[in-house]
Design a protein around this motif. Sequence first.
Motif, mmCIF file in Angstrom:
data_model
loop_
_atom_site.group_PDB
_atom_site.id
_atom_site.type_symbol
_atom_site.label_atom_id
_atom_site.label_comp_id
_atom_site.label_asym_id
_atom_site.label_seq_id
_atom_site.Cartn_x
_atom_site.Cartn_y
_atom_site.Cartn_z
ATOM 1 N N SER B 45 0.836 -1.207 0.000
ATOM 2 C CA SER B 45 0.000 0.000 0.000
ATOM 3 C C SER B 45 0.864 1.248 0.000
ATOM 4 O O SER B 45 0.568 2.236 -0.679
ATOM 5 C CB SER B 45 -0.916 0.010 1.217
ATOM 6 O OG SER B 45 -1.792 -1.086 1.167
ATOM 7 N N ASP B 166 -6.079 -0.689 -4.720
ATOM 8 C CA ASP B 166 -5.509 -1.336 -3.542
ATOM 9 C C ASP B 166 -6.510 -2.366 -3.022
ATOM 10 O O ASP B 166 -7.508 -2.012 -2.417
ATOM 11 C CB ASP B 166 -5.199 -0.283 -2.462
ATOM 12 C CG ASP B 166 -4.297 -0.853 -1.371
ATOM 13 O OD1 ASP B 166 -4.158 -2.098 -1.312
ATOM 14 O OD2 ASP B 166 -3.750 -0.054 -0.595
ATOM 15 N N GLU B 167 -6.210 -3.629 -3.304
ATOM 16 C CA GLU B 167 -7.084 -4.735 -2.930
ATOM 17 C C GLU B 167 -8.544 -4.468 -3.312
ATOM 18 O O GLU B 167 -9.422 -4.452 -2.453
ATOM 19 C CB GLU B 167 -6.968 -5.017 -1.431
ATOM 20 C CG GLU B 167 -5.518 -5.273 -1.039
ATOM 21 C CD GLU B 167 -5.383 -5.843 0.374
ATOM 22 O OE1 GLU B 167 -6.274 -6.599 0.771
ATOM 23 O OE2 GLU B 167 -4.390 -5.529 1.044
HETATM 24 MG MG LIG Z 1 -2.286 -2.591 2.190
#
Ligand SMILES: [Mg+2]
Lengths: 414, 233
Positions: B45, B166-167
Amino acid sequence: MIKFLLERDTWQEVWDSLSKNKLRSMLTMVGVWWGILLLIGLLGSAKGLENSFNRLFGSFATNSVFVWGQSTSKPFKGFQEGRRVKLTLTDAKLVEENVEGIEFVVPRNQNQSLVVRDFLSGTYSVNGDFPLLDKVQKKKMMFGRFINQSDIEENRKVAVISEDIYKQLFEKDEEMIGQYIKINGMNFTIIGMFENGNVNMGPTSDIHIPFTTFQQIYNQGNQIGWMMLTGKPDADISQIEADAKLILRNLNNIHPEDKRAFGSFNLGKEFAKITGFLIGMQFLTWFVGIATLIAGVFAIGNILLITVKERTKEIGVRRALGATPFEIKRQIVVEAVFITLLAGVFGIITGGWILIGIDSAFGQGDEAVIVNASVSIAVVFIALIILVVLGTLIGLIPAFKATSIKPIDALREE
Amino acid sequence: MLNIKKLHKSYPIGDSSLHVLKGIDLSVDNGEMVAIMGSSGSGKSTLLNIIGMLDEADDGEYILDGVPIKNLTEKKAAIYRNKFLGFIFQSFNLINYKNALDNVALPLYYQGIKRQERQEKALFHLEKVGLKPWAEHLPNELSGGQKQRVAIARALAANPKLLLADEPTGALDTKTSYEIMDFIQSLNDEGKTILIVTHEEDIAHMCKRIVRLTDGVILEDEKVEQVRASQYV
Ligand SMILES: [Mg+2]
Ligand SMILES: Nc1ncnc2c1ncn2[C@@H]1O[C@H](COP(=O)(O)OP(=O)(O)OP(=O)(O)O)[C@@H](O)[C@H]1O
């Protein structure tokens, strides 16, 4: 900036964020609402008091002083103390000619006399007056006229009576102009009737007759009871009083230090005190109102600060989407100003209602204590400007708070 | 498209500091679809946020579309984010009091586009993610998959060169994840450059390249055969 303020989106954003939490938005506004309400309500009432005061004294030359003779308290130039001081027409004339800033000198005489009409009678104050009196102490004539110059020159036996006297000596609705009353045993023709004023400056006056007639029937010669001096609008009435007394002392051979030889009542000074009080009250009102306003605006700032804290993540998202710090700040400031103004406008409206309420409760009739309680557009305008300024200033705090953290930290907030 | 050299990043923790990125070298070309993998806390991240200009590196070089990203003012960064980048978050990050359409239109608002045009564009993108009928709905009236699709539409609205996710499937079930990946693949087919952080191998293999982060450095960087998500939908 103007364009920004005219855009629908701007206000959509403001509306969205305010309506998100309606109850809180409303509570936020209470402080400012109350401050403005107070300001409008108090200023309006103060204005109403001032109006009623002006109405009471409106017909009166307030920049004036009354002077009359008493007894000397110091011997001077061979005269014993305790001598009665009698003012004369000559004194009045010399005062008028020699004192600077004087507008009028009105010599007056008064006596308590038995007044008879048919079977009714009473003891009333009878005044010997010049037409000039009507200039400095406007009589509200209900019928007829006041004494004029011909009355003086011809020593006419005419009388102007007050409404009270009329009620006591006449039947209801009876015609009185041209009727006779007996004063001191002599017949006088009634030429006018005036309304009893709200305030009587000096002794009560029931009946006015020409000055010259008064001299004749009471054998007064040149003597006068007292004189009323009115100053020009911007003249210093205390100075006039002092100057007049100085001249009068000289004319009547009175010791320069003799304080008791003349009595006087300085209406101008008393009036200034009351005016000062009214101004003080307005000042206090502004002070209280603005202090309350500031407190209210601070409350708004505080709540906006909480709101901004709660919206940290949202603000982070907006910044991730490309909102510049300026755009974020601008939005928050506009919100602050808007909510302050909205609260202010509510305050002005409810304040207006309260003034209407005050007016209908206390403002009716001649005896009203509060007359036409109102605030001027200028006051409303000033209040609004103050609100905008305060709203902007207070909005800057949460605005800077909102952009003080990095977008990533804002996004991470839960 | 982007070029990263010797990128370092540490976070201060009390008196000491935590060295998260320890010299990352990465370059991504136009039209690539890259998965960034690694264990939890490996700095995925962090890297993505630096690429997204939401955070700043301590050291190293980062060039995005020919523009060196260094010591940007917040204002400049905001403008670049708005013009170049689209973000897709694991937790969607929709604004909950705005309906789907207004959420999608938000980046366009910050581009200064007129309301009318903005609404049209936003609607176009909502239609693309198949949510036109849901335009007036608030986020809490949508399912997780629908929310993520609104978020994707929002990321696409400003027509960015680079999509950062992000995910994106982290909060979704498998079936919905594949639907989302199917859509992301179709975006890549149209030529968008996409970076996806993920934990899941199957999701990673739906990209064309997998970068593996371990302890703040890239240990593995390989091109893979793209698995089409459509076969599972
Ligand atoms: Mg992360
Ligand atoms: N703002 C911060 N302050 C301090 N430490 C941080 C901060 N952000 C991240 N870290 C630390 O940096 C390390 C890397 O974090 P990062 O979020 O990049 O991991 P990640 O690879 O995305 O993990 P995950 O798979 O769990 O999301 C972690 O140990 C984390 O605790």
